[in-house]
Design an enzyme around this catalytic site. Structure first.
Site, PDB file in Angstrom:
ATOM      1  N   GLU A  84       1.994 -12.664   0.804  1.00 27.78           N
ATOM      2  CA  GLU A  84       2.893 -12.477   1.704  1.00 27.78           C
ATOM      3  C   GLU A  84       3.181 -13.552   2.773  1.00 27.78           C
ATOM      4  OE1 GLU A  84       1.522  -8.512   3.199  1.00 27.78           O
ATOM      5  OE2 GLU A  84       2.856  -7.460   1.651  1.00 27.78           O
TER       6      GLU A  84
ATOM      7  N   TRP B 265       1.888  -0.059  -3.102  1.00 26.61           N
ATOM      8  CA  TRP B 265       1.221  -0.356  -4.498  1.00 26.61           C
ATOM      9  C   TRP B 265      -0.268  -0.378  -4.433  1.00 26.61           C
ATOM     10  CZ3 TRP B 265      -0.027  -5.793  -6.446  1.00 26.61           C
ATOM     11  CH2 TRP B 265      -0.542  -6.567  -5.165  1.00 26.61           C
ATOM     12  N   ASP B 266      -0.813  -0.208  -3.086  1.00 24.54           N
ATOM     13  CA  ASP B 266      -2.149  -0.067  -3.113  1.00 24.54           C
ATOM     14  C   ASP B 266      -2.624   1.234  -3.903  1.00 24.54           C
ATOM     15  OD1 ASP B 266      -1.100  -1.538  -1.006  1.00 24.54           O
ATOM     16  OD2 ASP B 266      -2.912  -1.093   0.208  1.00 24.54           O
TER      17      ASP B 266
ATOM     18  N   LYS C  26      -2.241 -15.592   1.082  1.00 24.30           N
ATOM     19  CA  LYS C  26      -2.932 -14.294   2.017  1.00 24.30           C
ATOM     20  C   LYS C  26      -3.855 -13.730   1.067  1.00 24.30           C
ATOM     21  CE  LYS C  26      -1.376 -10.058   4.501  1.00 24.30           C
ATOM     22  NZ  LYS C  26      -0.336  -9.482   4.844  1.00 24.30           N
ATOM     23  N   GLN C  27      -3.248 -13.518  -0.290  1.00 21.88           N
ATOM     24  CA  GLN C  27      -4.250 -12.760  -1.179  1.00 21.88           C
ATOM     25  C   GLN C  27      -3.960 -13.084  -2.573  1.00 21.88           C
ATOM     26  OE1 GLN C  27      -1.302  -9.799   0.499  1.00 21.88           O
ATOM     27  NE2 GLN C  27      -1.838  -8.443  -1.414  1.00 21.88           N
TER      28      GLN C  27
HETATM   29  O1  IFM Z   1       0.139  -3.604   0.297  1.00 22.48           O
HETATM   30  C1  IFM Z   1      -0.592  -4.263   1.199  1.00 22.48           C
HETATM   31  C2  IFM Z   1      -0.107  -5.624   0.868  1.00 22.48           C
HETATM   32  O2  IFM Z   1      -0.425  -6.198  -0.374  1.00 22.48           O
HETATM   33  C3  IFM Z   1      -0.577  -6.441   1.977  1.00 22.48           C
HETATM   34  N1  IFM Z   1      -0.495  -6.097   3.189  1.00 22.48           N
HETATM   35  C4  IFM Z   1      -1.044  -4.589   3.378  1.00 22.48           C
HETATM   36  C5  IFM Z   1      -0.327  -3.587   2.618  1.00 22.48           C
HETATM   37  C6  IFM Z   1      -0.972  -2.436   2.753  1.00 22.48           C
HETATM   38  O3  IFM Z   1      -2.087  -2.404   2.512  1.00 22.48           O
END
Ligand code: IFM
Length: 722
Positions: free
Chosen positions: A450, A311-312, A548-549
């Site tokens: 995640e 999805w990046d 995490k994010q």
């Molecule tokens: O897509 C990301 C994910 O959101 C977090 N781990 C790394 C992936 C690739 O950059």
């Protein structure tokens, strides 16, 4: 003698008067990224940071002579090798290595000239200094050239590309083929695709007796068939007819055009300026502007994630291209469109309807996410992302809608774009579970954060699914394959899907039960960005409110019309201190939203974290490649966050919130086929559009603004006509 002093090379009988020889095109520090030294432990990072990419191939910015730690390789975009989780992009022999022995202290200086997309290196050889200027043509992707000057400027043996030493796993060995008049071409098969490479050196001697070398090469790559040796040979001869100087001029001109479309100017903050351009430079090299563009998590700059598309690409990178160079955004969508049949098969195989795009995608659109990895203690860890990170389905639809919103491309919207909406909506309709009260749930998923897996009703996933269903219901009007009843069903499912919003707190709960977890303010506990799971332990983060994010907050950036009015500040207050930024995707989102909330000091701090991530190696992973999502996130933070620039309906909204310390900020975008230029300086705003475009500034009504522009002033936080 510095690079700048050596801009003109001596006249040589063989190559005429070379122009634009070693040395950056200008001395403007806002455009130059300089690295000195050749410590082996830094070499992989430097190779990624100074990589040259043209959308088709990416070349590591390794030293021109083999040094300890050097990663010398060419990554061939969109040509995959291997199967399953091990699928990786094809590597090819490099064109940047020269003969010569490095001195004991090679005193390597690399200067990446962002403006012209050229890498200039100076290295001490045992026989004296060697200078090299290299470029991977943006005007003719796949064509590469270098000019070297100094004692090491000699052709490599046995031919222009040394198969033995530079063709490394995961690629199979390349086969040399001799074509017509002895030109040696290398071919590497990736089944069904491959690459054919031809290169030739032209040695020359300068008027001062110094040896010089011009090298031209071509990489002809195809994901579908192994290109013919004769094609590579013919393209090399075409390139040779033009000559290195002309190719370099055209390459520089192509970069100038791209910068005219994309350069964000922040003259008062030279460090930030350079960091922003560093990101935009890499972004520009990630995608070709025709065919299909598979933009991996590290673009074409390094090995991490094996070139897999996450999805990046859809959510973080694509908006940059949609708003600056739409053809590349369209090519990124074409990558998804061509894998729609595979996404339909994926869904069917899992007992769902519609299209299930894979979490990690590579050659054929079937999932290539690893299922297991080995943890630090040697024990296997199950990775659930491939099975359960469902939001990718809505993310792809969001990318299609974002592209359409910026470009107004009706042919796409009514053709492949609509198919994406319809099939993704069908996926959600089959995956949503209804409870006895008729409320919809998405259970057992993984959201963007995640650290928490197999959760129920992740707000990000549910709200994106809701947005997807509603958007599809509108887009499918008039589509004979979608009945009125099906559209009504999507609307009803959207209306019933729980979204975690709690009117009592004014915020969205990240997933069912998140509020009951241990509150851990990672902001006060650890220095961010930090991989909190490795510091606090997997079990602890899983049982606590450590993210995490960005997760819920992503919604405020992507689909602000889908979240409860007034929930941005409560969500920011709650989630910001709990977020570790353990993923590089995260700080840019926070920067954007802190800016929207008017918290400019915090926004600037989050922006700095984003901007420096790959320059400072704060996640120690620059060695594995530049983070494409971080770079796209930086653009979004500046343009959508600080600039408040985004399409809405038929108009472009502009509502800047810029820190005074930035002085004058200039942002160019493309909107609906035209160019819009925004200039903000403290409380003044100028907007120009050519041809005239429908633009709404601040809370004002949309109006047509043309090339002569309109001026606005900010009074008590609101933009008004000046
Ligand atoms: O897509 C990301 C994910 O959101 C977090 N781990 C790394 C992936 C690739 O950059």
């Amino acid at each position: 003698m510095s690079f700048a002093d050596r801009r003109a090379l001596p006249t040589t009988p063989d190559v005429g008067t070379p122009r634009g020889g070693p040395g950056p095109a200008s001395d403007d520090p806002g455009w130059l990224v300089t690295f000195t030294g050749s410590a082996p432990e830094h070499e992989p990072s430097r190779a990624a940071q100074t990589a040259l990419a043209d959308g088709v191939i990416g070349t590591a910015g390794s030293a021109p002579l083999r040094l300890p730690g050097s990663r010398c390789e060419v990554i061939v975009g969109n040509v995959y090798l291997g199967t399953g989780a091990a699928t990786d992009l094809l590597r090819a022999p490099t064109w940047t290595l020269l003969e010569g022995e490095p001195a004991t202290d090679p005193a390597l200086v690399r200067v990446l000239d962002l403006r012209s997309g050229t890498l200039h290196q100076e290295i001490q050889t045992a026989a004296g200094p060697l200078q090299v200027t290299a470029f991977s043509s943006l005007a003719r992707p796949g064509v590469v050239g270098l000019r070297a000057w100094g004692p090491g400027a000699r052709p490599r043996k046995p031919g222009p590309l040394d198969v033995q030493t530079v063709f490394e796993p995961p690629s199979p060995p390349a086969q040399p083929v001799d074509v017509d008049d002895g030109l040696r071409v290398l071919r590497g098969a990736a089944r069904p695709g491959g690459v054919a490479i031809a290169a030739q050196d032209t040695p020359w001697v300068g008027s001062d007796g110094m040896p010089g070398l011009d090298r031209l090469g071509v990489y002809v790559a195809s994901p579908r068939r192994l290109p013919a040796a004769s094609t590579a040979a013919r393209r090399l001869r075409d390139a040779q007819r033009l000559g290195l100087d002309t190719l370099l001029d055209r390459h520089r001109a192509a970069w100038a055009r791209r910068w005219d479309e994309a350069d964000i100017q922040l003259a008062a903050d030279p460090e930030l300026q350079r960091a922003v351009r560093f990101s935009l430079y890499h972004l520009i090299g990630f995608a070709p502007d025709r065919g299909e563009a598979a933009v991996g998590a590290r673009g074409l700059t390094g090995p991490a994630y094996r070139g897999h598309v996450f999805w990046d690409a859809d959510v973080f990178v694509l908006p940059f291209f949609a708003a600056t160079h739409p053809r590349a955004a369209r090519a990124m969508l074409e990558y998804r469109v061509r894998r729609l049949p595979a996404a339909l098969e994926n869904a069917t195989a899992e007992g769902q309807s519609g299209a299930w795009f894979p979490w990690e995608s590579a050659r054929d659109g079937h999932d290539v996410t690893p299922r297991w990895v080995t943890g630090p203690d040697g024990r296997p860890i199950r990775i659930w992302a491939g099975d359960r990170q469902l939001h990718i389905v809505a993310d792809v639809a969001w990318a299609a809608s974002t592209y359409t919103a910026w470009t107004g491309d009706a042919a796409f919207a009514e053709g492949p774009g609509r198919r994406i909406f319809v099939e993704t909506a069908r996926f959600w309709a089959s995956r949503i579970e209804l409870d006895e009260g008729g409320r919809g749930h998405l259970r057992g998923v993984v959201g963007p954060d995640e650290y928490h897996e197999l959760i129920d009703d992740n707000a990000y996933t549910n709200v994106m699914a809701r947005w997807n269903l509603r958007h599809a219901a509108r887009a499918a009007v008039g589509d004979p394959s979608v009945t009125r009843a099906e559209r009504a069903c999507w609307e009803a499912l959207a209306a019933g899907l729980v979204d975690g919003y709690d009117p009592a707190t004014g915020r969205h709960e990240q997933f069912a039960g998140f509020s009951d977890l241990e509150p851990v303010m990672v902001r006060d506990l650890l220095t961010r960005p930090v991989a909190a799971d490795t510091v606090l332990g997997r079990e602890r983060v899983e049982a606590s409110q450590v993210l995490k994010q960005a997760d819920v907050l992503m919604l405020h950036l992507l689909v602000p019309e889908e979240v409860a009015a007034g929930s941005l500040v409560p969500d920011l207050d709650y989630y910001e201190p709990r977020t570790a930024h353990g993923s590089s995707l995260s700080p840019g989102v926070h920067a954007a939203l802190l800016a929207r909330a008017g918290r400019l000091d915090d926004a600037v701090a989050a922006l700095a974290m984003t901007a420096r991530l790959d320059l400072d190696e704060s996640l120690v992973s620059a060695a594995h490649g530049m983070h494409s999502a971080t770079m796209g996130g930086l653009w979004q933070a500046l343009v959508v966050g600080f600039g408040g620039i985004r399409p809405s309906g038929d108009a472009l909204l502009i509502d800047p919130r810029m820190p005074g310390a930035w002085g004058e900020v200039r942002i160019p975008v493309r909107f609906r086929g035209g160019r819009v230029r925004v200039r903000v300086e403290e409380d003044r705003l100028d907007v120009r559009a050519r041809p005239p475009a429908l633009i709404a500034v601040g809370a004002g009504a949309p109006e047509m603004i043309g090339p002569r522009g309109r001026r606005f002033r900010c009074r008590e936080g609101r933009w008004e006509p000046a």
